[in-house]
Design a protein around this motif. Structure first.
Motif, PDB file in Angstrom:
ATOM      1  N   GLN A  99       8.111  13.271  11.413  1.00 25.10           N
ATOM      2  CA  GLN A  99       7.098  13.399  10.553  1.00 25.10           C
ATOM      3  C   GLN A  99       7.805  13.439   8.992  1.00 25.10           C
ATOM      4  O   GLN A  99       8.754  13.755   8.850  1.00 25.10           O
ATOM      5  CB  GLN A  99       6.731  15.037  10.744  1.00 25.10           C
ATOM      6  CG  GLN A  99       5.818  15.143  12.148  1.00 25.10           C
ATOM      7  CD  GLN A  99       5.593  16.593  12.491  1.00 25.10           C
ATOM      8  OE1 GLN A  99       6.165  17.429  11.531  1.00 25.10           O
ATOM      9  NE2 GLN A  99       4.597  16.909  12.935  1.00 25.10           N
ATOM     10  N   ALA A 100       6.718  12.849   8.197  1.00 24.26           N
ATOM     11  CA  ALA A 100       7.175  12.802   6.662  1.00 24.26           C
ATOM     12  C   ALA A 100       6.187  13.315   5.820  1.00 24.26           C
ATOM     13  O   ALA A 100       5.152  12.984   5.854  1.00 24.26           O
ATOM     14  CB  ALA A 100       7.089  11.264   6.567  1.00 24.26           C
ATOM     15  N   THR A 101       6.812  14.507   5.256  1.00 27.93           N
ATOM     16  CA  THR A 101       5.818  15.168   4.220  1.00 27.93           C
ATOM     17  C   THR A 101       5.759  14.358   3.034  1.00 27.93           C
ATOM     18  O   THR A 101       4.759  14.362   2.346  1.00 27.93           O
ATOM     19  CB  THR A 101       6.643  16.576   3.857  1.00 27.93           C
ATOM     20  OG1 THR A 101       6.860  17.460   4.881  1.00 27.93           O
ATOM     21  CG2 THR A 101       5.635  17.226   2.683  1.00 27.93           C
ATOM     22  N   THR A 102       6.725  13.534   2.679  1.00 28.32           N
ATOM     23  CA  THR A 102       6.348  12.823   1.433  1.00 28.32           C
ATOM     24  C   THR A 102       6.912  11.034   1.825  1.00 28.32           C
ATOM     25  O   THR A 102       7.545  10.983   2.624  1.00 28.32           O
ATOM     26  CB  THR A 102       7.890  13.207   0.456  1.00 28.32           C
ATOM     27  OG1 THR A 102       7.681  14.496   0.127  1.00 28.32           O
ATOM     28  CG2 THR A 102       7.575  12.176  -0.913  1.00 28.32           C
ATOM     29  N   MET A 103       6.072  10.520   1.398  1.00 29.27           N
ATOM     30  CA  MET A 103       6.217   8.849   1.419  1.00 29.27           C
ATOM     31  C   MET A 103       6.174   8.345   0.088  1.00 29.27           C
ATOM     32  O   MET A 103       5.552   8.834  -0.871  1.00 29.27           O
ATOM     33  CB  MET A 103       5.037   8.292   2.330  1.00 29.27           C
ATOM     34  CG  MET A 103       5.125   8.704   3.818  1.00 29.27           C
ATOM     35  SD  MET A 103       4.103   8.017   4.840  1.00 29.27           S
ATOM     36  CE  MET A 103       4.488   8.502   6.375  1.00 29.27           C
ATOM     37  N   PHE A 104       6.505   7.108  -0.129  1.00 26.73           N
ATOM     38  CA  PHE A 104       6.731   6.646  -1.418  1.00 26.73           C
ATOM     39  C   PHE A 104       6.152   5.041  -1.197  1.00 26.73           C
ATOM     40  O   PHE A 104       6.415   4.457  -0.158  1.00 26.73           O
ATOM     41  CB  PHE A 104       7.930   6.377  -1.853  1.00 26.73           C
ATOM     42  CG  PHE A 104       8.590   7.868  -2.204  1.00 26.73           C
ATOM     43  CD1 PHE A 104       9.599   8.352  -1.091  1.00 26.73           C
ATOM     44  CD2 PHE A 104       8.705   8.622  -3.159  1.00 26.73           C
ATOM     45  CE1 PHE A 104      10.088   9.622  -1.140  1.00 26.73           C
ATOM     46  CE2 PHE A 104       9.420   9.676  -3.505  1.00 26.73           C
ATOM     47  CZ  PHE A 104      10.053  10.167  -2.403  1.00 26.73           C
ATOM     48  N   TRP A 105       5.396   4.593  -2.033  1.00 28.03           N
ATOM     49  CA  TRP A 105       4.837   3.105  -2.002  1.00 28.03           C
ATOM     50  C   TRP A 105       5.684   2.472  -3.255  1.00 28.03           C
ATOM     51  O   TRP A 105       5.833   2.931  -4.326  1.00 28.03           O
ATOM     52  CB  TRP A 105       3.468   3.171  -2.441  1.00 28.03           C
ATOM     53  CG  TRP A 105       2.771   3.555  -1.203  1.00 28.03           C
ATOM     54  CD1 TRP A 105       2.310   4.715  -0.919  1.00 28.03           C
ATOM     55  CD2 TRP A 105       2.506   2.661  -0.042  1.00 28.03           C
ATOM     56  NE1 TRP A 105       1.612   4.802   0.374  1.00 28.03           N
ATOM     57  CE2 TRP A 105       1.946   3.483   0.957  1.00 28.03           C
ATOM     58  CE3 TRP A 105       2.764   1.423   0.248  1.00 28.03           C
ATOM     59  CZ2 TRP A 105       1.163   3.025   2.033  1.00 28.03           C
ATOM     60  CZ3 TRP A 105       2.231   0.865   1.492  1.00 28.03           C
ATOM     61  CH2 TRP A 105       1.496   1.514   2.320  1.00 28.03           C
ATOM     62  N   TYR A 106       6.263   1.079  -2.910  1.00 27.51           N
ATOM     63  CA  TYR A 106       6.986   0.364  -4.022  1.00 27.51           C
ATOM     64  C   TYR A 106       6.244  -1.037  -4.029  1.00 27.51           C
ATOM     65  O   TYR A 106       5.559  -1.492  -2.959  1.00 27.51           O
ATOM     66  CB  TYR A 106       8.353   0.187  -3.436  1.00 27.51           C
ATOM     67  CG  TYR A 106       9.458   1.361  -3.553  1.00 27.51           C
ATOM     68  CD1 TYR A 106       9.180   2.374  -2.448  1.00 27.51           C
ATOM     69  CD2 TYR A 106      10.155   1.722  -4.627  1.00 27.51           C
ATOM     70  CE1 TYR A 106       9.805   3.412  -2.523  1.00 27.51           C
ATOM     71  CE2 TYR A 106      10.922   2.868  -4.595  1.00 27.51           C
ATOM     72  CZ  TYR A 106      10.950   3.608  -3.713  1.00 27.51           C
ATOM     73  OH  TYR A 106      11.828   4.817  -3.607  1.00 27.51           O
ATOM     74  N   ARG A 107       6.767  -1.451  -4.950  1.00 26.01           N
ATOM     75  CA  ARG A 107       6.193  -3.157  -5.297  1.00 26.01           C
ATOM     76  C   ARG A 107       7.251  -3.838  -5.691  1.00 26.01           C
ATOM     77  O   ARG A 107       7.934  -3.542  -6.350  1.00 26.01           O
ATOM     78  CB  ARG A 107       5.006  -3.033  -6.081  1.00 26.01           C
ATOM     79  CG  ARG A 107       4.413  -4.322  -6.444  1.00 26.01           C
ATOM     80  CD  ARG A 107       3.114  -4.578  -7.169  1.00 26.01           C
ATOM     81  NE  ARG A 107       3.135  -3.750  -8.462  1.00 26.01           N
ATOM     82  CZ  ARG A 107       2.124  -3.521  -9.153  1.00 26.01           C
ATOM     83  NH1 ARG A 107       0.907  -4.073  -8.990  1.00 26.01           N
ATOM     84  NH2 ARG A 107       2.485  -2.715 -10.306  1.00 26.01           N
ATOM     85  N   GLN A 108       7.230  -5.132  -4.848  1.00 26.78           N
ATOM     86  CA  GLN A 108       8.540  -5.992  -5.474  1.00 26.78           C
ATOM     87  C   GLN A 108       8.103  -7.509  -5.426  1.00 26.78           C
ATOM     88  O   GLN A 108       7.511  -8.075  -4.510  1.00 26.78           O
ATOM     89  CB  GLN A 108       9.621  -5.850  -4.246  1.00 26.78           C
ATOM     90  CG  GLN A 108      10.736  -6.799  -4.477  1.00 26.78           C
ATOM     91  CD  GLN A 108      11.792  -6.561  -3.546  1.00 26.78           C
ATOM     92  OE1 GLN A 108      11.418  -6.448  -2.261  1.00 26.78           O
ATOM     93  NE2 GLN A 108      13.026  -6.612  -3.768  1.00 26.78           N
ATOM     94  N   PHE A 109       8.152  -7.985  -6.738  1.00 26.87           N
ATOM     95  CA  PHE A 109       7.708  -9.152  -6.878  1.00 26.87           C
ATOM     96  C   PHE A 109       8.952 -10.119  -6.717  1.00 26.87           C
ATOM     97  O   PHE A 109       9.956  -9.782  -6.415  1.00 26.87           O
ATOM     98  CB  PHE A 109       7.486  -9.454  -8.614  1.00 26.87           C
ATOM     99  CG  PHE A 109       6.083  -8.602  -8.898  1.00 26.87           C
ATOM    100  CD1 PHE A 109       6.159  -7.604  -9.569  1.00 26.87           C
ATOM    101  CD2 PHE A 109       4.741  -9.181  -8.248  1.00 26.87           C
ATOM    102  CE1 PHE A 109       5.058  -6.898  -9.848  1.00 26.87           C
ATOM    103  CE2 PHE A 109       3.542  -8.552  -8.661  1.00 26.87           C
ATOM    104  CZ  PHE A 109       3.624  -7.406  -9.352  1.00 26.87           C
ATOM    105  N   PRO A 110       8.760 -11.587  -6.575  1.00 27.97           N
ATOM    106  CA  PRO A 110       9.815 -12.473  -6.090  1.00 27.97           C
ATOM    107  C   PRO A 110      11.084 -12.312  -7.226  1.00 27.97           C
ATOM    108  O   PRO A 110      10.719 -12.243  -8.175  1.00 27.97           O
ATOM    109  CB  PRO A 110       8.963 -13.957  -5.998  1.00 27.97           C
ATOM    110  CG  PRO A 110       7.661 -13.434  -5.911  1.00 27.97           C
ATOM    111  CD  PRO A 110       7.318 -11.899  -6.685  1.00 27.97           C
ATOM    112  N   LYS A 111      12.028 -12.348  -6.463  1.00 27.01           N
ATOM    113  CA  LYS A 111      13.283 -12.243  -7.073  1.00 27.01           C
ATOM    114  C   LYS A 111      13.700 -10.950  -8.190  1.00 27.01           C
ATOM    115  O   LYS A 111      14.308 -10.729  -9.006  1.00 27.01           O
ATOM    116  CB  LYS A 111      13.774 -13.508  -7.678  1.00 27.01           C
ATOM    117  CG  LYS A 111      13.653 -14.779  -7.197  1.00 27.01           C
ATOM    118  CD  LYS A 111      14.281 -15.937  -7.397  1.00 27.01           C
ATOM    119  CE  LYS A 111      14.251 -17.195  -6.678  1.00 27.01           C
ATOM    120  NZ  LYS A 111      15.168 -16.792  -5.598  1.00 27.01           N
TER     121      LYS A 111
END
Lengths: 117, 111
Positions: free
Chosen positions: A29-41
């Motif tokens: 179970q995860a109370t906290t989740m994070f969202w990331y974005r990654q562009f090439p290189k």
């Protein structure tokens, strides 16, 4: 273990459409989740922190009305990219912290490749 | 958040030991040092985490001097499959502590 999955693994959509990406913690179970974005290189950039049952906290410069986050349960968070445009094409990665963890390490999903045509 | 500095790239050969050093001069008292590995088009994978002295697991060792202003990730006997980007991060001890990824170190292992 601590497995995080994402669905879909890749998606191609037309400009102006909305895309939903799911992030699931499979064996914890995860109370906290994070969202990331990654562009090439480039490195990962944190977009928002998602807390179960409450509104997400967005990083500066991230439009909350464009990137809708819903963390409705302890094992699922969703990111919806609304009215996607080509500049939204990127690799989106989620992570989760085990609710019962003493070390609070983040476990990452495999990522979702979004391509907007 | 403490900023980290690490080499942009490193080259090695199979079977060698690789040491990647990271500096974090502004690390706070409650901060932990965490290392992640990332392969192309995959999410980062947790390698090791420590607070002080030495930490060892089945994958790597982490050396942290007394002043904690730097740390060294040690990968014993690397193989071709260890070619990846390695990120050094400093984070607080709270469950809500966010991670700030730097550019990482691109490790290339050659035969």
């Amino acid at each position: 273990g601590a497995v995080v999955s994402q669905h879909p693994s890749w998606v191609i959509c037309k400009s102006g459409t909305s895309v939903k990406i799911e992030c699931r913690s499979l064996d914890f179970q995860a109370t906290t989740m994070f969202w990331y974005r990654q562009f090439p290189k480039q490195s990962l950039m944190l977009m928002a922190t998602s807390n179960e049952g409450s509104k997400a906290t967005y990083e500066q410069g991230v439009e909350k009305d464009k990137f809708l986050i819903n963390h409705a349960s302890l094992t699922l968070s969703t990111l919806t990219v609304t009215s996607a445009h080509p500049e939204d094409s990127s690799f989106y990665i989620c992570s989760a912290i085990r609710s019962d963890s003493s070390y609070n390490e983040q476990f990452f999903g495999p990522g979702t490749r979004l391509t907007v045509l | 958040l403490a900023k980290t500095t690490q080499p942009i790239s490193m080259d090695s050969y199979e079977g060698q030991e690789v040491n990647i050093t990271c500096s974090h001069n502004n690390i706070a008292t409650n901060d932990y040092i965490t290392w992640y590995q990332q392969f192309p088009s995959q999410g980062p994978r947790f390698i090791i985490q420590g607070y002080k002295t030495k930490v060892t697991n089945e994958v790597a060792s982490l050396f942290i001097p007394a002043d904690r202003k730097s740390s060294t990730l040690s990968l014993p006997r690397v193989s071709l499959s260890d070619t990846a980007v390695y990120y050094c991060l400093v984070r607080g001890d709270s469950g809500y502590s966010t991670l700030t990824f730097g550019k990482g170190t691109m490790l290339l292992v050659s035969p």
